[in-house]
Design a protein around this motif. Structure first.
Motif, PDB file in Angstrom:
ATOM      1  N   LEU A   1       3.938   5.766  -5.601  1.00  0.00           N
ATOM      2  CA  LEU A   1       3.813   5.829  -7.070  1.00  0.00           C
ATOM      3  C   LEU A   1       2.751   6.849  -7.480  1.00  0.00           C
ATOM      4  CD1 LEU A   1       4.095   2.027  -7.998  1.00  0.00           C
ATOM      5  CD2 LEU A   1       5.817   3.802  -8.305  1.00  0.00           C
ATOM      6  N   ARG A   2       1.657   6.935  -6.678  1.00  0.00           N
ATOM      7  CA  ARG A   2       0.601   7.914  -6.993  1.00  0.00           C
ATOM      8  C   ARG A   2       1.090   9.331  -6.709  1.00  0.00           C
ATOM      9  NH1 ARG A   2      -3.376   3.954  -4.607  1.00  0.00           N
ATOM     10  NH2 ARG A   2      -4.080   2.813  -6.439  1.00  0.00           N
ATOM     11  N   GLU A   3       1.789   9.515  -5.567  1.00  0.00           N
ATOM     12  CA  GLU A   3       2.304  10.845  -5.206  1.00  0.00           C
ATOM     13  C   GLU A   3       3.245  11.379  -6.295  1.00  0.00           C
ATOM     14  OE1 GLU A   3       2.227  10.271  -0.364  1.00  0.00           O
ATOM     15  OE2 GLU A   3       4.166  10.380  -1.395  1.00  0.00           O
ATOM     16  N   ASN A   4       4.016  10.476  -6.866  1.00  0.00           N
ATOM     17  CA  ASN A   4       4.973  10.892  -7.902  1.00  0.00           C
ATOM     18  C   ASN A   4       4.372  10.842  -9.311  1.00  0.00           C
ATOM     19  OD1 ASN A   4       7.742  11.393  -6.587  1.00  0.00           O
ATOM     20  ND2 ASN A   4       6.961   9.569  -5.566  1.00  0.00           N
TER      21      ASN A   4
ATOM     22  N   GLN B   1       0.841  -1.218   0.000  1.00  0.00           N
ATOM     23  CA  GLN B   1       0.000   0.000   0.000  1.00  0.00           C
ATOM     24  C   GLN B   1       0.868   1.257   0.000  1.00  0.00           C
ATOM     25  OE1 GLN B   1      -2.709  -0.663   3.218  1.00  0.00           O
ATOM     26  NE2 GLN B   1      -4.257  -1.576   1.866  1.00  0.00           N
ATOM     27  N   ARG B   2       1.954   1.180   0.761  1.00  0.00           N
ATOM     28  CA  ARG B   2       2.883   2.338   0.820  1.00  0.00           C
ATOM     29  C   ARG B   2       3.516   2.563  -0.560  1.00  0.00           C
ATOM     30  NH1 ARG B   2       4.119   6.919   1.382  1.00  0.00           N
ATOM     31  NH2 ARG B   2       6.226   7.533   1.929  1.00  0.00           N
TER      32      ARG B   2
END
Ligand SMILES: Cc1cc2nc3c(=O)[nH]c(=O)nc-3n(C[C@H](O)[C@H](O)[C@H](O)COP(=O)(O)OP(=O)(O)OC[C@H]3O[C@@H](n4cnc5c(N)ncnc54)[C@H](O)[C@@H]3O)c2cc1C
Length: 265
Positions: free
Chosen positions: A258-261, A252-253
């Motif tokens: 990956l979403r944040e970037n 999950q982390r």
């Protein structure tokens, strides 16, 4: 066969400092050695002469101390050497360097083959060889890693090209630049070194070459390149990150990162 080898003396690259104000290497900050690729060029020339006969001439343009590299070339098998040295050759960019070297080759008269290193370890442009060929009006092959044959009037070479290679047949006179894979340069014996110590090395100056070429293209005056700014590029270090927890927490982390970037939507 008349073979010319171009040899540049370079600073010991792991010791030399850069003069950021003047935009050039501070050559006084380190000792000098022969450009390693030029030792491969010399070895290739000597091997051809051993096979088909002829004369190997080493030429260098540089300050008087470059005579040491030429003396080393004589010990390693060159038959004669010529230094091009004059304050008015100083400050040359690759174009003016190639123009001056080509003028010296023309002054020597008839030749069959010019061999250069693929590049130098200080300037690192790999431009001088092909530029000399252009000034002489002869064909060239760069990055040659094998000489397959030298026959009457022709040379056949294998030249590296990224992941592939070219097989090229060049009509002589021609110029080639060679990689370090072409051979293992021989080491001179003490006897060779003593013999080289006794050999004369003529020094050609501005006046000698002005008979052959237009002196306005020598040195700094003949150099269209201007260094505007010199700086060290900032290289961002890769950042590592430890993620701990259960397999579900870790995955999950990873998804979150990956979403944040913006790698995953
Ligand atoms: C604006 C400007 C000013 C410069 N001023 C100076 C200066 O004041 N002093 C200085 O030392 N350098 C100066 N340089 C660097 C100079 O241009 C290079 O040292 C030179 O042109 C060779 O280029 P390179 O090292 O990239 O050779 P490359 O093209 O990488 O060399 C390829 C091959 O060419 C042959 N070769 C190259 N140079 C020589 C040579 N001198 N003699 C014999 N064979 C050679 C060798 O076989 C070598 O393996 C200056 C460069 C620029 C752009």
């Amino acid at each position: 066969m008349n073979i010319i080898v171009l040899i540049k003396q370079v600073p010991e690259i792991e010791k030399v400092r850069f003069d950021y104000e003047k935009g050039r290497l501070d050559r006084s900050s380190a000792g000098a050695v022969t450009n390693p690729f030029d030792l491969n060029a010399l070895e290739a020339a000597v091997q051809i002469r051993e096979r088909v006969g002829g004369v190997v001439t080493a030429i260098s343009m540089g300050p008087m101390q470059a005579i040491e590299s030429l003396r080393d070339a004589l010990a390693r098998g060159a038959d004669r050497a010529i230094l091009l040295s004059d304050e008015r050759f100083a400050g040359a960019d690759t174009l003016a360097t190639a123009y001056t070297l080509a003028a010296a080759i023309k002054r020597l008269g008839k030749f069959d083959l010019v061999i250069c290193g693929e590049k130098t370890v200080d300037g690192d442009t790999a431009q001088v060889g092909p530029e000399v060929a252009e000034f002489l009006g002869i064909p060239h092959a760069a990055y040659v890693e094998e000489i397959l044959d030298v026959e009457k009037g022709w040379i056949i070479v294998r030249a590296r090209m990224e992941r592939s290679y070219y097989l090229m047949r060049l009509r002589l006179p021609a110029l080639i630049t060679v990689t370090k894979d072409i051979n293992n340069p021989r080491l001179p014996s003490l006897k060779d070194k003593l013999r080289a110590m006794r050999m004369p090395i003529p020094v050609w100056n501005y006046t000698d070459l002005s008979e052959i070429a237009d002196p306005k293209y020598f040195g700094l005056n003949g150099s269209p390149t201007r260094v505007i700014k010199v700086y060290t590029p900032i290289s961002e270090k890769r950042k590592g990150q430890m993620i701990s927890g259960s397999p579900k927490e870790v995955s999950q982390r990873i998804l979150q990162i990956l979403r944040e970037n913006k790698i995953l939507a």
